[in-house]
Design an enzyme around this catalytic site. Structure first.
Site, short mmCIF file in Angstrom:
data_model
loop_
_atom_site.label_atom_id
_atom_site.label_comp_id
_atom_site.label_asym_id
_atom_site.label_seq_id
_atom_site.Cartn_x
_atom_site.Cartn_y
_atom_site.Cartn_z
N ASP A 202 -95.06 -49.15 2.90
CA ASP A 202 -96.49 -49.15 3.17
C ASP A 202 -96.64 -49.25 4.70
OD1 ASP A 202 -99.09 -49.77 3.73
OD2 ASP A 202 -99.32 -51.28 2.17
N LYS B 34 -105.49 -45.89 8.17
CA LYS B 34 -105.94 -46.44 9.46
C LYS B 34 -105.87 -45.42 10.63
CE LYS B 34 -105.18 -51.21 8.06
NZ LYS B 34 -106.38 -51.99 7.93
N TYR C 17 -99.80 -57.26 1.57
CA TYR C 17 -101.05 -56.78 0.97
C TYR C 17 -101.02 -55.26 1.03
CZ TYR C 17 -106.09 -55.88 0.51
OH TYR C 17 -107.32 -55.42 0.11
N1 HOZ Z 1 -107.70 -55.71 4.51
C1 HOZ Z 1 -108.04 -55.69 5.89
C2 HOZ Z 1 -107.24 -56.66 6.66
N2 HOZ Z 1 -105.86 -56.68 6.43
C3 HOZ Z 1 -109.48 -56.00 6.11
C4 HOZ Z 1 -110.32 -54.83 6.06
C5 HOZ Z 1 -111.73 -55.06 6.59
O1 HOZ Z 1 -112.33 -56.06 6.30
O2 HOZ Z 1 -112.21 -54.19 7.29
#
Ligand code: HOZ
Length: 425
Positions: A236, A264, A141
């Site tokens: 990534d 992050k 992802y």
């Molecule tokens: N896409 C995030 C997990 N892989 C979730 C982000 C969120 O809900 O804070």
């Protein structure tokens, strides 16, 4: 404040009651915890219940929540103004830190989210190479940009959404999604489409189908094949950046991608993203080059302050110690499940881990998908009742932070023992 009331109010005003789908507890059932505050390794919900937190805001909180050094830096920055829409010295400091930490990054552009970083990486790869097709890996992802939401992991996998309405079919056709850890599939794709391929984008350690490490030789093969064909290789490292090492997986593996996406941890818990890479490619971004990218809050002074403070603090820390804690946790889980004869597979890379409810090896999305997600949901709910906050979905990573104490780990394992003894799984 009552959680069910909050959730029903939220659902009236916000789609699904959440601002990011996996937070909705859809695959594990029950009401999402609305968080009131957090400190160290603990989060407290709106009803005042405290949990040991392994979500860590999905990765950023490697130092734990509300680290005093990070909070101080944010407060001081806020006192000087929260956004200027003009360059600042802090952005140079941040850029230097990233360039110093990543041998493959010569220049970096700051943004406000990981999605922006990957979206820009794809646009830049297309603009630089003049080609349109891209390769990604099923279950990886890379945020929610149109070109990347094809057979994606994280919430897309959790909700079982094959693609997404709203993404033009003709655009999605330019994305080839191949099995993770399968270099033969990449070789074949390059043989068939090589002259049309702009880039290969990969999570060097997959974190969004649950944690899946790269098999020996997989990333090396990607590097070799892409270099031979003039295809850009994009790592990534939004999750792995400053998580697996001070730097990223590329520092540990010695593989130099052409472009790297970050987010992050480099924002210390504030919204951030970054795209870095070779100077010659990065200079194709506007205003030096024609590939456009921009943002009102890019390089935001608060995000820079939080990120710089976080990276400074991380330089004085031992990643080996962090990994040791995660290892103790995962070994403890393994023993407890083995004693009950319940098949699980625990993948761990450094301080990232996933407990898959399947007995077989998990090496790609097909094997991750063999997990019994209902069983995972029951485990999740049991742990939540015991005061342990895990990612509310099977296809996600859990994170141990520097703030987790040995007692936190011991309490987590004790809770797991209770859940298994109760026989709910
Ligand atoms: N896409 C995030 C997990 N892989 C979730 C982000 C969120 O809900 O804070």
């Amino acid at each position: 404040m009552d959680m069910n009331r909050l959730f029903s109010e939220a659902q009236k005003l916000i789609p699904g009651g959440v601002n990011s789908p996996v937070r909705a507890f859809r695959s594990v059932g029950g009401t999402p915890r609305f968080i009131r505050e957090a400190a160290g390794a603990k989060v407290t919900d709106a009803e005042g219940r405290e949990y040991i937190d392994y979500v860590a805001s999905w990765g950023p909180m490697i130092l734990g929540h509300s680290h005093p050094g990070v909070v101080r830096a944010i407060r001081e920055a806020a006192g000087r103004g929260t956004s200027y829409g003009a360059p600042t010295e802090a952005e140079i400091t941040m850029a230097k830190k990233i360039v110093d930490a990543f041998p493959a990054i010569e220049m970096v552009r700051m943004m406000s989210s990981g999605t922006e970083a990957t979206m820009t990486a794809i646009r830049l790869a297309r603009g630089y190479t003049g080609k349109e097709m891209i390769v990604k890996f099923t279950g990886c992802y890379h945020g929610h940009a149109d070109s990347l939401l094809v057979k994606a992991g994280s919430g897309v996998a959790t909700l079982g959404i094959p693609g997404s309405p709203g993404i033009p079919k003709r655009l999605a056709e330019l994305t080839l999604s191949l099995p993770y850890n399968d270099s033969a599939a990449v070789r074949e794709a390059i043989r068939r489409f090589g002259s049309d391929l702009a880039c290969v984008i990969v999570e060097p350690v997959a974190g969004n189908m649950g944690v899946v490490p790269p098999e020996p030789g997989f990333l090396e093969a990607l590097r070799e094949m892409t270099r031979e064909q003039g295809i850009l290789l994009i790592f990534d490292e939004v999750i792995t950046g400053f998580r697996v090492a001070y730097g990223g997986w590329q520092n540990l593996s010695g593989i130099a991608p052409d472009l790297t996406c970050l987010g992050k941890i480099i924002g210390g818990g504030l919204p951030v993203g970054a795209l870095g890479g070779r100077r010659e490619i990065m200079e194709h971004l506007a205003p030096t080059g024609p590939v456009y990218q921009a943002g009102t809050l890019s390089g935001n002074p608060l995000a820079m302050a939080a990120g710089i403070a976080t990276l400074d603090l991380l330089q004085g820390k031992s990643y080996a110690d962090l990994e040791k804690k995660a290892e103790t946790l995962c070994n403890g889980y393994r023993d407890l499940f083995a004693r009950k004869g319940i098949p699980v597979r625990i993948n761990r890379v450094g301080s990232m881990f996933t407990l898959f409810c399947t007995g077989g090896e998990v090496t790609d999305f097909a094997s991750a998908s063999l997990s019994d997600t209902e069983r995972f949901g029951r485990f999740f709910q049991g742990m939540l009742k015991e005061g342990i906050y895990l990612a509310p979905a099977q296809f996600e990573a859990g994170f141990v932070s520097f703030a987790h104490t040995d007692q936190d780990i011991a309490r987590t394992l004790e809770a797991c023992g209770k859940v298994l003894d109760a026989g709910g799984m």
